[in-house]
Scaffold this active site. Sequence first.
Site, short mmCIF file in Angstrom:
data_model
loop_
_atom_site.label_atom_id
_atom_site.label_comp_id
_atom_site.label_asym_id
_atom_site.label_seq_id
_atom_site.Cartn_x
_atom_site.Cartn_y
_atom_site.Cartn_z
N ARG A 16 0.84 -1.21 0.00
CA ARG A 16 0.00 0.00 0.00
C ARG A 16 0.88 1.26 0.00
NH1 ARG A 16 -1.02 1.67 5.60
NH2 ARG A 16 0.11 0.26 7.00
N VAL A 65 10.11 -6.32 8.80
CA VAL A 65 11.52 -5.96 8.57
C VAL A 65 12.29 -5.74 9.88
CG1 VAL A 65 11.17 -5.02 6.26
CG2 VAL A 65 11.06 -3.48 8.25
N SER A 143 12.95 10.97 4.65
CA SER A 143 11.83 11.90 4.78
C SER A 143 12.38 13.31 4.99
CB SER A 143 10.97 11.52 6.00
OG SER A 143 10.11 12.58 6.35
N TYR A 156 10.97 9.46 14.75
CA TYR A 156 10.87 9.27 13.29
C TYR A 156 11.98 10.05 12.57
CZ TYR A 156 8.60 9.33 8.65
OH TYR A 156 8.31 9.19 7.32
N LYS A 160 14.95 8.58 10.21
CA LYS A 160 15.08 8.97 8.80
C LYS A 160 16.40 9.70 8.54
CE LYS A 160 11.24 7.17 7.30
NZ LYS A 160 11.30 6.03 6.36
N ILE A 189 3.02 13.44 1.50
CA ILE A 189 2.43 12.61 0.44
C ILE A 189 1.13 11.99 0.96
CG2 ILE A 189 2.88 10.72 -1.18
CD1 ILE A 189 4.96 13.04 -1.35
P1 NAP Z 1 1.88 3.83 4.97
O1 NAP Z 1 0.81 4.15 4.01
O2 NAP Z 1 1.63 4.02 6.43
O3 NAP Z 1 2.44 2.37 4.70
C1 NAP Z 1 3.48 1.86 5.47
C2 NAP Z 1 4.02 0.65 4.78
O4 NAP Z 1 5.11 0.15 5.57
C3 NAP Z 1 2.99 -0.46 4.69
O5 NAP Z 1 3.13 -1.10 3.44
C4 NAP Z 1 3.40 -1.41 5.81
O6 NAP Z 1 3.13 -2.76 5.54
C5 NAP Z 1 4.89 -1.21 5.84
N1 NAP Z 1 5.46 -1.55 7.15
C6 NAP Z 1 5.37 -0.86 8.30
N2 NAP Z 1 6.03 -1.49 9.29
C7 NAP Z 1 6.57 -2.61 8.73
C8 NAP Z 1 7.37 -3.67 9.22
N3 NAP Z 1 7.76 -3.72 10.51
N4 NAP Z 1 7.75 -4.64 8.37
C9 NAP Z 1 7.36 -4.61 7.07
N5 NAP Z 1 6.59 -3.64 6.55
C10 NAP Z 1 6.20 -2.65 7.37
O7 NAP Z 1 3.18 4.72 4.67
P2 NAP Z 1 3.62 5.53 3.37
O8 NAP Z 1 3.14 6.91 3.53
O9 NAP Z 1 3.31 4.78 2.15
O10 NAP Z 1 5.20 5.58 3.63
C11 NAP Z 1 6.10 4.72 2.97
C12 NAP Z 1 7.51 5.17 3.34
O11 NAP Z 1 7.68 6.54 2.96
C13 NAP Z 1 7.80 5.12 4.83
O12 NAP Z 1 9.14 4.74 5.06
C14 NAP Z 1 7.58 6.54 5.27
O13 NAP Z 1 8.30 6.84 6.45
C15 NAP Z 1 8.10 7.30 4.07
N6 NAP Z 1 7.57 8.66 3.97
C16 NAP Z 1 6.23 8.91 3.81
C17 NAP Z 1 5.78 10.21 3.73
C18 NAP Z 1 4.35 10.57 3.54
O14 NAP Z 1 4.03 11.79 3.56
N7 NAP Z 1 3.44 9.65 3.36
C19 NAP Z 1 6.70 11.28 3.81
C20 NAP Z 1 8.05 10.98 3.98
C21 NAP Z 1 8.48 9.68 4.04
P3 NAP Z 1 1.78 -3.52 6.02
O15 NAP Z 1 0.63 -2.64 5.71
O16 NAP Z 1 1.83 -4.79 5.24
O17 NAP Z 1 1.95 -3.77 7.51
#
Ligand code: NAP
Length: 246
Positions: A16, A65, A143, A156, A160, A189
């Site tokens: 996702r 992970v 991030s 966090y 990061k 995002i």
């Molecule tokens: P999200 O929608 O909350 O999804 C998080 C993802 O990480 C899910 O696929 C989840 O898998 C997986 N995950 C979490 N803990 C895990 C673990 N222990 N082992 C394996 N998988 C794990 O987050 P997102 O917004 O897509 O973010 C993705 C990445 O981008 C993250 O590293 C986040 O910090 C970074 N990021 C996001 C933003 C933003 O604005 N959204 C900004 C900066 C950086 P399951 O659902 O299968 O558990």
Amino acid sequence: MFSLEGRCALVTGGGRGIGKAIAMALAEQGAKVAVIYNGSKDRAEAVVSEIEELGSEAIAVKCNVADVAECESTVAEVMEKFGRIDILVNNAGITRDNLLLRMKDEEFDDVIAANLKGTFTMTRLVSKIMLKQKYGRIVNLSSVSGVYGNAGQANYAASKAGVIGMTKSVAKELAGRNITCNALAPGFIETDMTDAMPEKAKEAILASVPAKRTGKSEEVAAAAVFFASEEASYVTGQVLEISGGM
Ligand code: NAP
């Protein structure tokens, strides 16, 4: 855009959000993709079906992970199915936001375990394979919080910022072996992660975005495809902010 024909990718948290967009974008360029999930089995299997509809190959594998043994068996399973791993995307990540004085030990430890240690474990395991292949592309999700800091995110932001330090170090270690390691630093995002934020916090962040809008997962995925491509072979140790100018 960039051809990834014949390449095999492993994307953590690929079921996702940003991870799904990256998995789909890599597949659209012809890569086979191992979609790694922790809790979202159904969503990961749906991503596999979407990739198969594109005419590419994909598998879904369960892996927390933060668990070294699960990472080891996952990498072994992907190798058994694909025979190689050319692209590693360390995307899995969590937030456990709290103000410093209220932050519990487990909120700090859980975030470091998933975001930083998880990235380290997968990178150590997969780089061994990439060294044998004499080819690899590692893409880590950092991030803007890790670059500039963010109130309520000491855990966090530390994880990061750690990912950035690790990215630059791994890049230097592996550059001579045709393996690159780069980081993406997204801003705000639209995903489940940001949906969960309080409205006021979202408004405050949006006010600081010069582009005056949130970003889309696909906009992060496009940069991931570039880092993952053969064409980016002379780009390593870099951090690309995808933040609308934040
Ligand atoms: P999200 O929608 O909350 O999804 C998080 C993802 O990480 C899910 O696929 C989840 O898998 C997986 N995950 C979490 N803990 C895990 C673990 N222990 N082992 C394996 N998988 C794990 O987050 P997102 O917004 O897509 O973010 C993705 C990445 O981008 C993250 O590293 C986040 O910090 C970074 N990021 C996001 C933003 C933003 O604005 N959204 C900004 C900066 C950086 P399951 O659902 O299968 O558990």
